[in-house]
Design an enzyme around this catalytic site. Sequence first.
Site, PDB file in Angstrom:
ATOM      1  N   ALA A  95     -13.261  24.947  29.998  1.00 19.93           N
ATOM      2  CA  ALA A  95     -12.422  26.008  29.437  1.00 19.93           C
ATOM      3  C   ALA A  95     -10.976  25.565  29.238  1.00 19.93           C
ATOM      4  CB  ALA A  95     -12.458  27.201  30.398  1.00 19.93           C
ATOM      5  N   ARG A 113     -16.738  23.098  41.517  1.00 18.46           N
ATOM      6  CA  ARG A 113     -15.759  24.187  41.403  1.00 18.46           C
ATOM      7  C   ARG A 113     -16.314  25.535  41.844  1.00 18.46           C
ATOM      8  NH1 ARG A 113     -11.729  22.631  37.778  1.00 18.46           N
ATOM      9  NH2 ARG A 113     -11.534  24.586  36.649  1.00 18.46           N
ATOM     10  N   LYS A 137     -27.754  26.270  32.773  1.00 22.54           N
ATOM     11  CA  LYS A 137     -26.795  25.336  33.398  1.00 22.54           C
ATOM     12  C   LYS A 137     -26.380  25.820  34.781  1.00 22.54           C
ATOM     13  CE  LYS A 137     -22.335  23.056  32.598  1.00 22.54           C
ATOM     14  NZ  LYS A 137     -21.349  23.636  33.490  1.00 22.54           N
ATOM     15  N   ASP A 181     -24.223  29.561  37.421  1.00 26.50           N
ATOM     16  CA  ASP A 181     -23.725  29.291  38.781  1.00 26.50           C
ATOM     17  C   ASP A 181     -22.393  29.985  39.073  1.00 26.50           C
ATOM     18  OD1 ASP A 181     -22.027  27.779  37.230  1.00 26.50           O
ATOM     19  OD2 ASP A 181     -22.699  25.840  37.980  1.00 26.50           O
ATOM     20  N   ARG A 184     -10.585  28.211  44.109  1.00 29.44           N
ATOM     21  CA  ARG A 184      -9.957  26.916  43.790  1.00 29.44           C
ATOM     22  C   ARG A 184      -8.594  26.883  44.465  1.00 29.44           C
ATOM     23  NH1 ARG A 184     -12.502  27.236  38.350  1.00 29.44           N
ATOM     24  NH2 ARG A 184     -14.630  27.818  38.919  1.00 29.44           N
ATOM     25  N   GLY A 223     -21.587  15.911  36.431  1.00 27.26           N
ATOM     26  CA  GLY A 223     -20.842  15.862  37.688  1.00 27.26           C
ATOM     27  C   GLY A 223     -20.583  14.438  38.131  1.00 27.26           C
ATOM     28  N   TYR A 234     -21.269  32.794  29.267  1.00 24.57           N
ATOM     29  CA  TYR A 234     -21.340  33.491  30.538  1.00 24.57           C
ATOM     30  C   TYR A 234     -21.759  34.918  30.213  1.00 24.57           C
ATOM     31  CZ  TYR A 234     -18.443  29.970  32.959  1.00 24.57           C
ATOM     32  OH  TYR A 234     -17.946  28.832  33.531  1.00 24.57           O
ATOM     33  N   HIS A 244     -21.162  22.454  38.700  1.00 22.36           N
ATOM     34  CA  HIS A 244     -19.974  22.979  38.017  1.00 22.36           C
ATOM     35  C   HIS A 244     -18.735  22.126  38.334  1.00 22.36           C
ATOM     36  CE1 HIS A 244     -18.912  26.874  35.855  1.00 22.36           C
ATOM     37  NE2 HIS A 244     -17.756  26.255  35.899  1.00 22.36           N
TER      38      HIS A 244
END
Length: 348
Positions: free
Chosen positions: A80, A241, A214, A148, A155, A270, A120, A238
């Site tokens: 993003a 994250r 995903k 996920d 974060r 990843g 999403y 992810h």
Amino acid sequence: MTDPVNVADYFERAAQTVDPQVWCYFEGGSGDEVSLRANAAAYSRWRLRPRMLVDVSAISLETTLLGTPVSMPLGVAPFAMQRLLDPEGELATARAAAAASAHADIAEASGDAPRWLQLYVLRDRQRTLDHIAEGRESGYSALVLTVDMPLLGRRERDLKLGFQIPDDLPLPYIRARSPALAETMSEHFQTSPALTWDDLEWVAAESRLPIVLKGILTREDALLAVEHGAAAVYVSNHGGRQLDGVAAGLDALPEVAEAVGDRCEVYVDGGIRRGTDVLKALALGARAAFVGRPVACALAVDGERGVSRVLALLRDELELGLGLLGCTSPAEVSRSHVEPTVPYDPPA
Ligand SMILES: Cc1cc2nc3c(=O)[nH]c(=O)nc-3n(C[C@H](O)[C@H](O)[C@H](O)COP(=O)(O)O)c2cc1C
């Protein structure tokens, strides 16, 4: 200064170039970043087993994904807010990589290349339906449903450095329909926490597109994905994250690949930083691998040119590695081409 010669060089330069209050968002993971570190570390626990005296004078990296020919088994993972790194953002990445994203102008920028729409499911289902309709009209050929993120991972780098999405950042999919958008990250991304396997059917029916699921990390969910008609299972944590403490993408890959067999395609992401990492992913059952942060770094350092270059570097490494492994195509890479560097203890 000379051009970067590998992904690590792009990481180093991006960290020097981008404002730390922005870079934390791209570089960081959730919690203690155990899963973030695990991603890259997983690749060093496998070594390659090359075969000699194979004619590798003609190597082709071409393969197919969901039946569509692609130039190599490596793609750009959805990530993003690319305009925080470069004014052209997603358009630059799309032009350089023909990567999928979420809007008609991005679709146009990627020309004839295959485009997948990452989705999403938001709390507001109407917005999700609009997004699906927009994607279908813009000619996307598959839907990557990221599952996920029922809740947003914490974060902590963002919290410590005070990362904020600037008000003028274009987020058409979210913002256009919500002018009075609230301020925080979690409110920008109010993914539906109530999404379940049953909802896959309406997503598939609305989109009439093959679904790539995903964020799968277990054989149990891989089997459910197959049962629910997924065209592909995309193994991912992810980028470390979301839930901290989960397996690295590469570590979850063998059990997922074994569970689904040839009933659907399997991808992984990843921590991929080298062409040889892609070879290891192929050997452990992936049909393709994806990179996120390497592209983010290259975009920050040198815009569209950077993304082109980092993909070219990875492509060259992959081609050289494939030949030195004694293979002439991705399909020839098999489980016998890797072995664990330490005794491997597969999950029960
Ligand atoms: C800054 C950033 C933003 C991301 N945004 C999304 C997103 O919007 N949707 C999604 O499915 N995955 C997102 N991801 C996860 C990536 O698709 C991918 O799984 C991950 O970056 C792969 O790990 P790598 O960065 O080590 O290559 C994001 C990752 C990063 C680093």
